[in-house]
Write a protein that holds these residues in place. Sequence first.
Motif, PDB file in Angstrom:
ATOM      1  N   SER A 159       0.834  -1.205   0.000  1.00  0.00           N
ATOM      2  CA  SER A 159       0.000   0.000   0.000  1.00  0.00           C
ATOM      3  C   SER A 159       0.865   1.250   0.000  1.00  0.00           C
ATOM      4  O   SER A 159       0.574   2.228  -0.706  1.00  0.00           O
ATOM      5  N   LEU A 160       1.924   1.233   0.784  1.00  0.00           N
ATOM      6  CA  LEU A 160       2.822   2.390   0.836  1.00  0.00           C
ATOM      7  C   LEU A 160       3.529   2.584  -0.509  1.00  0.00           C
ATOM      8  O   LEU A 160       3.684   3.715  -0.986  1.00  0.00           O
ATOM      9  N   ALA A 161       3.965   1.500  -1.125  1.00  0.00           N
ATOM     10  CA  ALA A 161       4.644   1.601  -2.414  1.00  0.00           C
ATOM     11  C   ALA A 161       3.695   2.127  -3.489  1.00  0.00           C
ATOM     12  O   ALA A 161       4.084   2.947  -4.329  1.00  0.00           O
ATOM     13  N   ALA A 162       2.450   1.663  -3.471  1.00  0.00           N
ATOM     14  CA  ALA A 162       1.477   2.175  -4.428  1.00  0.00           C
ATOM     15  C   ALA A 162       1.191   3.656  -4.175  1.00  0.00           C
ATOM     16  O   ALA A 162       1.038   4.441  -5.119  1.00  0.00           O
ATOM     17  N   ALA A 163       1.148   4.040  -2.903  1.00  0.00           N
ATOM     18  CA  ALA A 163       0.923   5.456  -2.572  1.00  0.00           C
ATOM     19  C   ALA A 163       2.087   6.326  -3.038  1.00  0.00           C
ATOM     20  O   ALA A 163       1.887   7.455  -3.504  1.00  0.00           O
ATOM     21  N   ARG A 164       3.305   5.797  -2.952  1.00  0.00           N
ATOM     22  CA  ARG A 164       4.463   6.576  -3.410  1.00  0.00           C
ATOM     23  C   ARG A 164       4.398   6.828  -4.911  1.00  0.00           C
ATOM     24  O   ARG A 164       4.773   7.902  -5.388  1.00  0.00           O
ATOM     25  N   GLN A 165       3.891   5.841  -5.661  1.00  0.00           N
ATOM     26  CA  GLN A 165       3.765   6.050  -7.105  1.00  0.00           C
ATOM     27  C   GLN A 165       2.663   7.056  -7.434  1.00  0.00           C
ATOM     28  O   GLN A 165       2.775   7.820  -8.395  1.00  0.00           O
ATOM     29  N   LEU A 166       1.620   7.068  -6.629  1.00  0.00           N
ATOM     30  CA  LEU A 166       0.601   8.110  -6.784  1.00  0.00           C
ATOM     31  C   LEU A 166       1.225   9.491  -6.612  1.00  0.00           C
ATOM     32  O   LEU A 166       0.974  10.412  -7.400  1.00  0.00           O
ATOM     33  N   ARG A 167       2.044   9.626  -5.587  1.00  0.00           N
ATOM     34  CA  ARG A 167       2.670  10.925  -5.322  1.00  0.00           C
ATOM     35  C   ARG A 167       3.562  11.354  -6.477  1.00  0.00           C
ATOM     36  O   ARG A 167       3.560  12.527  -6.878  1.00  0.00           O
ATOM     37  N   GLN A 168       4.320  10.398  -7.010  1.00  0.00           N
ATOM     38  CA  GLN A 168       5.181  10.725  -8.138  1.00  0.00           C
ATOM     39  C   GLN A 168       4.366  11.254  -9.318  1.00  0.00           C
ATOM     40  O   GLN A 168       4.692  12.292  -9.905  1.00  0.00           O
ATOM     41  N   ALA A 169       3.307  10.540  -9.669  1.00  0.00           N
ATOM     42  CA  ALA A 169       2.510  10.937 -10.828  1.00  0.00           C
ATOM     43  C   ALA A 169       1.812  12.275 -10.608  1.00  0.00           C
ATOM     44  O   ALA A 169       1.784  13.125 -11.506  1.00  0.00           O
ATOM     45  N   LEU A 170       1.257  12.471  -9.424  1.00  0.00           N
ATOM     46  CA  LEU A 170       0.516  13.703  -9.155  1.00  0.00           C
ATOM     47  C   LEU A 170       1.440  14.915  -9.036  1.00  0.00           C
ATOM     48  O   LEU A 170       0.982  16.053  -9.170  1.00  0.00           O
ATOM     49  N   SER A 171       2.725  14.664  -8.818  1.00  0.00           N
ATOM     50  CA  SER A 171       3.680  15.768  -8.771  1.00  0.00           C
ATOM     51  C   SER A 171       4.360  15.999 -10.120  1.00  0.00           C
ATOM     52  O   SER A 171       5.303  16.790 -10.225  1.00  0.00           O
ATOM     53  N   GLY A 172       3.913  15.284 -11.150  1.00  0.00           N
ATOM     54  CA  GLY A 172       4.431  15.509 -12.493  1.00  0.00           C
ATOM     55  C   GLY A 172       5.593  14.622 -12.879  1.00  0.00           C
ATOM     56  O   GLY A 172       6.162  14.791 -13.965  1.00  0.00           O
ATOM     57  N   GLN A 173       5.963  13.652 -12.031  1.00  0.00           N
ATOM     58  CA  GLN A 173       7.062  12.740 -12.354  1.00  0.00           C
ATOM     59  C   GLN A 173       6.525  11.483 -13.043  1.00  0.00           C
ATOM     60  O   GLN A 173       5.347  11.150 -12.932  1.00  0.00           O
ATOM     61  N   ARG A 174       7.430  10.773 -13.701  1.00  0.00           N
ATOM     62  CA  ARG A 174       7.077   9.457 -14.223  1.00  0.00           C
ATOM     63  C   ARG A 174       7.132   8.462 -13.068  1.00  0.00           C
ATOM     64  O   ARG A 174       8.181   8.331 -12.412  1.00  0.00           O
ATOM     65  N   PRO A 175       6.067   7.722 -12.800  1.00  0.00           N
ATOM     66  CA  PRO A 175       6.099   6.742 -11.710  1.00  0.00           C
ATOM     67  C   PRO A 175       7.132   5.648 -11.978  1.00  0.00           C
ATOM     68  O   PRO A 175       7.400   5.291 -13.131  1.00  0.00           O
ATOM     69  N   ASP A 176       7.702   5.119 -10.902  1.00  0.00           N
ATOM     70  CA  ASP A 176       8.774   4.131 -11.040  1.00  0.00           C
ATOM     71  C   ASP A 176       8.356   2.902 -11.835  1.00  0.00           C
ATOM     72  O   ASP A 176       9.154   2.342 -12.589  1.00  0.00           O
ATOM     73  N   HIS A 177       7.117   2.447 -11.638  1.00  0.00           N
ATOM     74  CA  HIS A 177       6.705   1.180 -12.244  1.00  0.00           C
ATOM     75  C   HIS A 177       5.467   1.358 -13.127  1.00  0.00           C
ATOM     76  O   HIS A 177       4.524   0.573 -13.070  1.00  0.00           O
ATOM     77  N   ALA A 178       5.505   2.404 -13.965  1.00  0.00           N
ATOM     78  CA  ALA A 178       4.430   2.607 -14.931  1.00  0.00           C
ATOM     79  C   ALA A 178       4.473   1.539 -16.007  1.00  0.00           C
ATOM     80  O   ALA A 178       5.549   1.128 -16.450  1.00  0.00           O
ATOM     81  N   VAL A 179       3.304   1.066 -16.432  1.00  0.00           N
ATOM     82  CA  VAL A 179       3.240   0.064 -17.498  1.00  0.00           C
ATOM     83  C   VAL A 179       2.731   0.677 -18.793  1.00  0.00           C
ATOM     84  O   VAL A 179       2.571  -0.030 -19.796  1.00  0.00           O
ATOM     85  N   ASN A 180       2.470   1.978 -18.780  1.00  0.00           N
ATOM     86  CA  ASN A 180       2.064   2.664 -20.007  1.00  0.00           C
ATOM     87  C   ASN A 180       2.757   4.017 -20.064  1.00  0.00           C
ATOM     88  O   ASN A 180       3.508   4.387 -19.154  1.00  0.00           O
ATOM     89  N   ASP A 181       2.530   4.733 -21.158  1.00  0.00           N
ATOM     90  CA  ASP A 181       3.184   6.049 -21.320  1.00  0.00           C
ATOM     91  C   ASP A 181       2.148   6.990 -21.918  1.00  0.00           C
ATOM     92  O   ASP A 181       2.106   7.211 -23.125  1.00  0.00           O
ATOM     93  N   PRO A 182       1.307   7.555 -21.043  1.00  0.00           N
ATOM     94  CA  PRO A 182       0.198   8.365 -21.568  1.00  0.00           C
ATOM     95  C   PRO A 182       0.686   9.609 -22.297  1.00  0.00           C
ATOM     96  O   PRO A 182       1.602  10.311 -21.858  1.00  0.00           O
ATOM     97  N   ALA A 183       0.054   9.887 -23.427  1.00  0.00           N
ATOM     98  CA  ALA A 183       0.345  11.107 -24.182  1.00  0.00           C
ATOM     99  C   ALA A 183      -0.495  12.223 -23.616  1.00  0.00           C
ATOM    100  O   ALA A 183      -1.700  12.120 -23.467  1.00  0.00           O
ATOM    101  N   ARG A 184       0.162  13.330 -23.269  1.00  0.00           N
ATOM    102  CA  ARG A 184      -0.550  14.443 -22.643  1.00  0.00           C
ATOM    103  C   ARG A 184      -0.629  15.616 -23.625  1.00  0.00           C
ATOM    104  O   ARG A 184       0.273  15.859 -24.379  1.00  0.00           O
TER     105      ARG A 184
END
Length: 333
Positions: free
Chosen positions: A308-333
């Motif tokens: 749960s903590l690891a998943a929360a850390r990836q949420l923080r990365q994405a919401l702060s504009g970073q690429r999450p460590d374990h993303a499985v896609n690459d959304p076009a913005r």
Amino acid sequence: MARLPRVVVTHWTHPEALAYLAGFCEPVAPGPAPGVWSRAEVLDRAATAEGLLVCMADSVDDEFLAACPRLRVISAALKGYDNFDAEACARRGVWLTILPDLLTEPTAELAIGLTIAVMRQVPAADRAVRGGDFAGWRPRFYGAGLAGATVGILGMGRLGQALAERLAGFSVTVRYADPRPLDPERERALGVHRSSTTELLRRSDVVLPLLPLTRQTRGLIDARALREFKPGAYLVNIGRGSVVDEEAVADALEAGTLAGYAADVFAMEDWLLPGRPDRIPARLLENPRTVFTPHLGSAVDGVRREMSLAAARQLRQALSGQRPDHAVNDPAR
């Protein structure tokens, strides 16, 4: 004061994870009693959310995403993501992240436990004791042991290697089938031997499919594959339910060609598959030579907390504009 992003946690999670989330977002989660929200309940809360922290009970398709237009990231507290449409997420600019490593060790441990339980007829023996059918030792419930057995592993990724490491102390021969062979040094370290799938099925006393669910692997262990099994072999499924044809397994058990079946995963859980069954076949549930657990692969309290903590850390990365460590896609913005 700027509004914090809204994050919906679809299931009960540890207080430590919720406290971490509260440091950068507005978490919305079930509780305090353990539970999981239904799809309708999640959609009701996620319509204005920027993030989701999801579990195995969830599924996300394009229809779901259309109802949640503000979503920026879906963080899955799991490894296999076949219940989540990664391409649809990418098209709509939504990150999809997973946890590739944290589930490996506890799932490998459970695989050993289920294998021993089904080979030694533990559930049937347990029922006999609890039902009062025990007055001391009798020559009953003779099963099979691991010592001297050949164990076949279909798929030698992280989980397959973790299982092979744990089998090293059981005096077994381990064969594996994988289109991507391990390097020879790693094979020697693990003490495993590569085979074709057909050879593995024919020579193994226990078969464990540890494969992701794809178009190619759905129903891989079907009636035809089961006919290739060594007579009296056991099948243990801790990967994905739909890799195994459950009705064909029931047929093989009833015919006596398969000695036992153990599973922690079931086809009914593969939410996005068209034509998936809505229940476990009654013939399997009623067969005395089966052992089932309710998707307990990662159900170790400390492991689930870290997940749960690891998943929360990836949420923080994405919401702060970073690429999450374990993303499985690459959304076009």
